[in-house]
Design a protein around this motif. Structure first.
Motif, PDB file in Angstrom:
ATOM      1  N   VAL A   8      40.674  -7.707   1.286  1.00 53.80           N
ATOM      2  CA  VAL A   8      40.786  -8.815   2.228  1.00 53.80           C
ATOM      3  C   VAL A   8      41.964  -9.691   1.839  1.00 53.80           C
ATOM      4  O   VAL A   8      42.136 -10.045   0.665  1.00 53.80           O
ATOM      5  N   VAL A  55      41.135 -19.955  -1.092  1.00 55.63           N
ATOM      6  CA  VAL A  55      39.899 -19.347  -0.603  1.00 55.63           C
ATOM      7  C   VAL A  55      38.845 -19.512  -1.691  1.00 55.63           C
ATOM      8  O   VAL A  55      39.072 -19.167  -2.851  1.00 55.63           O
ATOM      9  N   GLU A  63      33.685 -18.608   0.781  1.00 54.63           N
ATOM     10  CA  GLU A  63      34.426 -18.097   1.945  1.00 54.63           C
ATOM     11  C   GLU A  63      34.680 -16.606   1.819  1.00 54.63           C
ATOM     12  O   GLU A  63      34.608 -15.865   2.811  1.00 54.63           O
ATOM     13  N   ALA A  64      34.976 -16.146   0.602  1.00 58.89           N
ATOM     14  CA  ALA A  64      35.240 -14.722   0.394  1.00 58.89           C
ATOM     15  C   ALA A  64      34.005 -13.886   0.707  1.00 58.89           C
ATOM     16  O   ALA A  64      34.098 -12.839   1.364  1.00 58.89           O
ATOM     17  N   ARG A 107      33.397 -13.714   4.502  1.00 61.36           N
ATOM     18  CA  ARG A 107      34.325 -12.854   5.247  1.00 61.36           C
ATOM     19  C   ARG A 107      33.873 -11.396   5.271  1.00 61.36           C
ATOM     20  O   ARG A 107      34.211 -10.659   6.196  1.00 61.36           O
TER      21      ARG A 107
END
Length: 385
Positions: A280, A287, A291-292, A295
């Motif tokens: 990603v 980040v 958030e990672a 995703r």
């Protein structure tokens, strides 16, 4: 049907299933190790791959943020290359336009000069040398004067030299010097820009971001673009997205600077019990771990152990010889406070997230295999009755 072969087949398959269970669950397909297997690997690790598992809590995040601040202050930035230099001096390769004006008896048989408001004055003469190239030694050659060293001088200073050289040979000589083609006062912008090439510097003092804008900007996003800046033999690399207009990193350019833009996206990898193993892009400045995980869809409800989310990281740059010791951080997502911790934990380029498989998955997979083995027998019995 007393002589039906199916009971015998069932006993055979029962024996096979029992043998599989005795062989253990470790041989069954899996997307990766469980938490217990990772901890065993940490205890058995040695040499260059020795690592320890660090619980990711508020205290750990605070320590990592302090270390990151210290690390950033120790890393070379563009501001450390700041240097002042003139951008109006002449150098080798420049093409000069030189005009000489004389009154009375003239050395140069040029055109008659018009005096403003007074018509023609037959005693005034001018001569223009439109292409005077400065040689590699930084000199030019003029009639009645000879060789002049002009490198490092401004056009105004060269005018004074010419006038002094003609003194006593001409009546009231005056000179005008301008740079027709500027080679010395230029910078070079190359790489992933829309219009790479040489950029002339002016007395307005262009900055780094001005040069990039004049070259059409970067091909990729600023977050995915790395600047490799070279000045006087020193090279510093920095992310374009981290440079703000007018800050010390937005350097004033000086002649000879070289700016290369390189498209190098920052990425993190995700493995294990997730919807999809993927790489990603950051796409934004920073980040967080929360958030990672969002995703990629977070831990898989069917396979994952939410208490065993691991992040694998080197302290330094993974490709460098001094990459630093590997670190493994464990996030327990069964604890509510872990979501606050994940929001404050900043991801780095090349980080690897691994979501461990739940230990209960292996027996469940074995049961599924056994069901697949016996389901044809059960169906056959139902049909033959």
């Amino acid at each position: 049907m007393p002589n039906s072969p199916f009971p015998r087949c069932g006993s055979v398959f029962s024996s096979i299933a029992m043998a599989s269970m005795l062989a253990g669950c470790a041989t069954l397909p899996s997307s990766g190790p469980t938490e217990r297997q990772i901890r065993r690997g940490a205890e058995a690790s040695s040499g260059l791959i020795k690592f320890a598992i660090v619980p990711l809590d508020a205290a750990t995040v605070d320590r990592l943020r302090r270390e990151e601040t210290t690390r950033r202050t120790s890393v070379a930035t563009l501001a450390q290359l700041a240097q002042d230099a003139r951008t109006d001096t002449i150098g080798p390769g420049d093409v000069l336009t030189i005009s000489i004006y004389e009154v009375g008896v003239a050395l140069f048989g040029g055109s008659v000069t018009r005096v403003a408001g007074e018509g023609f004055d037959p005693s005034a003469r001018s001569e223009t040398f439109p292409t005077m190239v400065v040689d590699r030694e930084g000199t030019i050659r003029l009639p009645y004067i000879g060789r002049l060293g002009v490198a490092g001088l401004t056009p105004f200073e060269v005018q004074r030299l010419i006038e002094q050289g003609l003194k006593g040979k001409s009546q009231s000589p005056q000179a005008l010097v301008s740079i027709r083609t500027n080679i010395a006062n230029t910078v070079y912008v190359s790489g992933d820009v829309r219009r790479p090439g040489r950029l002339e510097l002016s007395l307005g003092r262009e900055r780094l971001l001005d040069a990039i804008a004049a070259s059409g900007g970067s091909v990729g996003t600023s977050e995915d673009t790395l600047i490799r800046f070279s000045r006087n033999g020193r090279i510093v690399e920095q992310r374009l997205g981290f440079i703000r207009s007018g800050t010390p990193d937005d350097l004033f350019l000086i002649p000879g600077d070289r700016v290369e833009l390189i498209r190098r996206p920052r990425t993190f990898d995700v493995f294990g019990a997730t919807a999809k193993v993927s790489q990603v892009n950051f796409e934004t400045g920073e980040v967080s771990l929360a958030e990672a995980l969002a995703r990629v869809g977070g831990p898989n409800d069917v396979q994952a152990d939410p208490a065993a989310v691991f992040l694998f990281r080197y302290d330094g740059i993974p490709d460098a010889p001094d990459a630093g010791p590997p670190q493994v951080y464990q996030l327990n997502m069964l604890k509510p406070e872990s979501y606050f911790v994940a929001q404050r934990f900043a991801m780095r380029d090349r980080d690897v997230i691994y979501i461990a498989n739940a230990a209960a998955n292996q027996p469940a997979k074995l049961v599924n295999i056994i069901n697949q083995l016996f389901s044809p027998l059960v169906t056959a019995r139902a049909v033959t009755r």
